[in-house]
Scaffold this motif. Structure first.
Motif, PDB file in Angstrom:
ATOM      1  N   ASP A   1       0.848  -1.208   0.000  1.00  0.00           N
ATOM      2  CA  ASP A   1       0.000   0.000   0.000  1.00  0.00           C
ATOM      3  C   ASP A   1       0.875   1.246   0.000  1.00  0.00           C
ATOM      4  O   ASP A   1       0.679   2.162  -0.797  1.00  0.00           O
ATOM      5  N   ILE A   2       1.853   1.225   0.906  1.00  0.00           N
ATOM      6  CA  ILE A   2       2.704   2.402   1.069  1.00  0.00           C
ATOM      7  C   ILE A   2       3.589   2.582  -0.164  1.00  0.00           C
ATOM      8  O   ILE A   2       3.746   3.687  -0.675  1.00  0.00           O
ATOM      9  N   LEU A   3       4.115   1.469  -0.661  1.00  0.00           N
ATOM     10  CA  LEU A   3       4.962   1.560  -1.853  1.00  0.00           C
ATOM     11  C   LEU A   3       4.188   2.180  -3.017  1.00  0.00           C
ATOM     12  O   LEU A   3       4.695   3.061  -3.716  1.00  0.00           O
ATOM     13  N   GLN A   4       2.955   1.735  -3.181  1.00  0.00           N
ATOM     14  CA  GLN A   4       2.150   2.257  -4.291  1.00  0.00           C
ATOM     15  C   GLN A   4       1.835   3.745  -4.111  1.00  0.00           C
ATOM     16  O   GLN A   4       1.873   4.509  -5.065  1.00  0.00           O
ATOM     17  N   GLU A   5       1.517   4.131  -2.871  1.00  0.00           N
ATOM     18  CA  GLU A   5       1.244   5.555  -2.618  1.00  0.00           C
ATOM     19  C   GLU A   5       2.469   6.394  -2.935  1.00  0.00           C
ATOM     20  O   GLU A   5       2.370   7.477  -3.501  1.00  0.00           O
ATOM     21  N   CYS A   6       3.622   5.873  -2.546  1.00  0.00           N
ATOM     22  CA  CYS A   6       4.854   6.628  -2.775  1.00  0.00           C
ATOM     23  C   CYS A   6       5.151   6.738  -4.263  1.00  0.00           C
ATOM     24  O   CYS A   6       5.579   7.790  -4.741  1.00  0.00           O
ATOM     25  N   LEU A   7       4.933   5.652  -4.993  1.00  0.00           N
ATOM     26  CA  LEU A   7       5.245   5.671  -6.424  1.00  0.00           C
ATOM     27  C   LEU A   7       4.357   6.657  -7.170  1.00  0.00           C
ATOM     28  O   LEU A   7       4.757   7.208  -8.189  1.00  0.00           O
ATOM     29  N   SER A   8       3.148   6.858  -6.670  1.00  0.00           N
ATOM     30  CA  SER A   8       2.241   7.753  -7.393  1.00  0.00           C
ATOM     31  C   SER A   8       2.028   9.047  -6.621  1.00  0.00           C
ATOM     32  O   SER A   8       0.963   9.634  -6.661  1.00  0.00           O
ATOM     33  N   ILE A   9       3.069   9.475  -5.925  1.00  0.00           N
ATOM     34  CA  ILE A   9       2.919  10.631  -5.031  1.00  0.00           C
ATOM     35  C   ILE A   9       2.590  11.911  -5.791  1.00  0.00           C
ATOM     36  O   ILE A   9       1.931  12.796  -5.265  1.00  0.00           O
ATOM     37  N   PHE A  10       3.014  11.996  -7.037  1.00  0.00           N
ATOM     38  CA  PHE A  10       2.705  13.214  -7.788  1.00  0.00           C
ATOM     39  C   PHE A  10       1.381  13.085  -8.543  1.00  0.00           C
ATOM     40  O   PHE A  10       1.114  13.846  -9.462  1.00  0.00           O
ATOM     41  N   GLY A  11       0.584  12.111  -8.184  1.00  0.00           N
ATOM     42  CA  GLY A  11      -0.694  11.914  -8.860  1.00  0.00           C
ATOM     43  C   GLY A  11      -0.504  10.998 -10.044  1.00  0.00           C
ATOM     44  O   GLY A  11       0.528  11.022 -10.716  1.00  0.00           O
ATOM     45  N   SER A  12      -1.505  10.173 -10.299  1.00  0.00           N
ATOM     46  CA  SER A  12      -1.335   9.177 -11.360  1.00  0.00           C
ATOM     47  C   SER A  12      -1.888   9.675 -12.692  1.00  0.00           C
ATOM     48  O   SER A  12      -1.675   9.063 -13.717  1.00  0.00           O
ATOM     49  N   SER A  13      -2.567  10.807 -12.675  1.00  0.00           N
ATOM     50  CA  SER A  13      -3.211  11.227 -13.923  1.00  0.00           C
ATOM     51  C   SER A  13      -2.458  12.344 -14.630  1.00  0.00           C
ATOM     52  O   SER A  13      -2.803  12.725 -15.732  1.00  0.00           O
ATOM     53  N   SER A  14      -1.408  12.863 -13.993  1.00  0.00           N
ATOM     54  CA  SER A  14      -0.734  14.017 -14.576  1.00  0.00           C
ATOM     55  C   SER A  14      -0.041  13.625 -15.888  1.00  0.00           C
ATOM     56  O   SER A  14       0.428  12.505 -16.038  1.00  0.00           O
ATOM     57  N   PRO A  15       0.037  14.539 -16.829  1.00  0.00           N
ATOM     58  CA  PRO A  15       0.612  14.212 -18.124  1.00  0.00           C
ATOM     59  C   PRO A  15       2.131  14.017 -18.067  1.00  0.00           C
ATOM     60  O   PRO A  15       2.685  13.218 -18.815  1.00  0.00           O
TER      61      PRO A  15
END
Lengths: 266, 280
Positions: free
Chosen positions: B84-98
């Motif tokens: 859970d934490i790893l995934q949150e960290c990997l997408s910390i800048f948002g997953s939808s940004s271009p």
């Protein structure tokens, strides 16, 4: 007590709507303080649960073409009203392409703030939409609670990075922890940090704009604060997100000190 | 501490960097059905294993080529981490940004945290995630030599079938056979039975090799996590061995059009006997 004001310029109506929208996102009820030359939206302080408090000051001359106000008495020529901000938003929704907007304090069954919106129409007669928003008048003895707070001595002030980035990051950090530590220094560096027993995550922003210190600021700013030393504050992430969501007016400035205070620059 | 010198960085037991962190988080999404995962790193890349109930195991393989830089200084490294934490960290800048997030991953051996450095548009995030004692992972002893039936098909076909499964059913019965119905997914729910057949000459089926009829039941709640994988996949390979163990291999393409694999193993629910009545 009497109050009436009129706006004709559509830009002013839009700007006013923006301000009210921002306020309504922050809190349900707010206090509207009317004085001869200014209009204030005040969200009372809720330091106890780490809430957001806000003080918004509008010069009436910037918005209104006509403005009349007779206060509670000669010595205290002011009016304090408690109002649900969302109701003003609703009323202003119908004013998005209005010819003019009139705001009046009226007495129906209860005291009301009446918004009269004049809408253009194809026929020669213009249409009129009227919204009555119930308000409660705050008696004189409670006025003291709504006095402008002393701006706390701040150590560092800095322009925040783009809202969207901040929001994305705060959104993620919310899932990791409840509290967020924000730190900034006068060199234009800002960090957002969460720390739990499982993870610590620090986001660093560099080369942010540092607003120039104006003469009035100089008095409040601690002069002995070193340029590159970080001032930090710990905030509830959900409250911070709520605060971010409310900000629709850019650019703005965050002042960071021992307690945390956001100031929207209009 | 934040700015590491070059020599310190070189001492890391594992260090990998990638231009687009989404390539990693995308694959991990396919196995993210439990909050902890065991990571095995070898010179070929990373294998992330998630298990549940000692009955199902999901493996995500992120091969070394996916990373722009991949250095490992030991033969193999194993650690457990909170997914859970790893995934949150990997997408910390948002997953939808271009714009894409560049990522650097470092691990310095047993007992040390996994350090991630992510960068997007000039903003840098350092994450340090505590690692845990690795668990013994299950060995399903699934070998290609024992595979009796094997089907490869396009994922869309299975995606529809999986997403429409009757959730009131406790089991999913998978039948593979050289004769009709060839490939059948059956559920036994509160509202009745349902069959979903895929004929062997369907345009969705790319490869069909069935030696003998096999019909096994699998706990639906164990297989449900693999719906996540099928939604991301392009192709699926379904295999069954002589014991009825099921292997689902998903081929997932990342944003750089590189192919990664995710594999699910599941053991059958019970010995399923077609015509033998249980002895009274």
């Amino acid at each position: 007590m009497r109050f009436r004001a009129k706006v004709v310029s559509i830009d002013c109506i839009h700007h006013f709507t923006n301000v009210v929208n921002t306020i309504s996102k922050l809190l349900k009820k707010c206090t509207l303080r009317l004085t001869l030359d200014k209009m204030y939206f005040i969200l009372p302080d809720q330091v106890s649960n780490g809430g957001v408090s806000m003080w918004c000051e509008l010069k009436q001359a910037n918005f209104f073409d006509e403005y009349q106000m007779d206060g509670a008495s000669k010595e205290h020529n002011e009016i304090y009203l408690e109002i649900v901000a969302e109701n003003i938003c609703r009323a202003l929704k119908s004013a998005q392409n209005a010819k003019s907007l009139k705001i009046k304090l009226t007495k129906k069954q209860t005291p009301c703030l009446t918004f009269e919106v004049e809408l253009p129409s194809i026929a020669s007669n213009s249409r009129l939409v009227t919204h009555d928003i119930p308000v409660s008048v705050i008696p004189r003895r409670l006025w003291g609670e709504y006095e402008e707070q002393e701006m706390p001595d701040f150590h560092v002030s800095i322009c925040m990075p783009p809202m969207k980035t901040l929001k994305n990051i705060a959104e993620r950090l919310k899932n990791l922890s409840t509290y967020l530590t924000i730190a900034a220094n006068q060199d234009g560096d800002m960090t957002m940090k969460v720390e739990t027993e499982l993870v610590s995550a620090t986001t660093r922003f560099q080369h942010l704009e540092v607003p120039p210190v104006t003469s009035t600021d100089e008095e409040t700013q601690s002069k002995d604060w070193p340029q590159n030393e970080f001032a930090s504050a710990r905030v509830d992430i959900r409250k911070f997100l709520q605060f971010l969501a409310g900000q629709q007016i850019n650019p703005y400035k965050v002042i960071c000190s021992k307690c945390f205070d956001g100031v929207a620059e209009l | 501490m934040v700015l590491m010198t070059q020599s310190e960085e070189e001492n890391f037991a594992l260090s990998a960097s990638i231009d687009n962190a989404r390539n990693v988080s995308h694959i991990l999404k396919a196995v993210h059905f439990k909050d902890t995962a065991t990571v095995f790193a070898t010179e070929n890349g990373l294998k992330v294993t998630v298990e549940d109930s000692k009955c199902i195991q999901a493996n995500a393989f992120i091969q070394e080529q996916v990373f722009q830089e991949y250095v490992i200084r030991e033969d193999s490294i194993t650690f457990r981490i909170n997914l859970d934490i790893l995934q949150e960290c990997l997408s910390i800048f948002g997953s939808s940004s271009p714009s894409t997030t560049a990522m650097r991953m470092m691990y310095n051996g047993y007992g040390t945290p996994l350090v991630l450095t992510l960068e997007e548009d000039g903003a840098v995030t350092d994450c340090s995630i505590k690692t845990q004692e690795p668990d013994q992972t299950l060995d399903f002893e699934f070998s290609a030599a024992n595979v009796i039936n094997k089907v490869i098909m396009k994922a869309e076909c299975l995606k529809e079938a999986f997403n429409e499964l009757d959730v009131t059913s406790e089991v999913l019965q998978i039948t593979m056979s050289p004769d009709a119905p060839y490939f059948r997914l059956a559920t036994y729910g509160l509202l009745g039975q349902s069959h979903n057949d895929i004929p062997k000459d369907s345009s969705m089926v790319e490869y069909f090799e069935c030696g003998q009829t096999q019909s096994n039941r699998y706990r639906l709640n164990l297989l449900k996590p693999s719906v996540k994988a099928v939604n991301l996949a392009n192709k699926v390979c379904i295999r069954m061995d002589h014991r009825g163990f099921l292997s689902l291999q998903y081929m997932i393409k990342n944003e750089n059009a590189q192919v990664c694999f995710v594999e699910y193993y599941c053991c059958p629910d019970e010995e399923f006997e077609d015509d033998n009545e249980p002895a009274m």
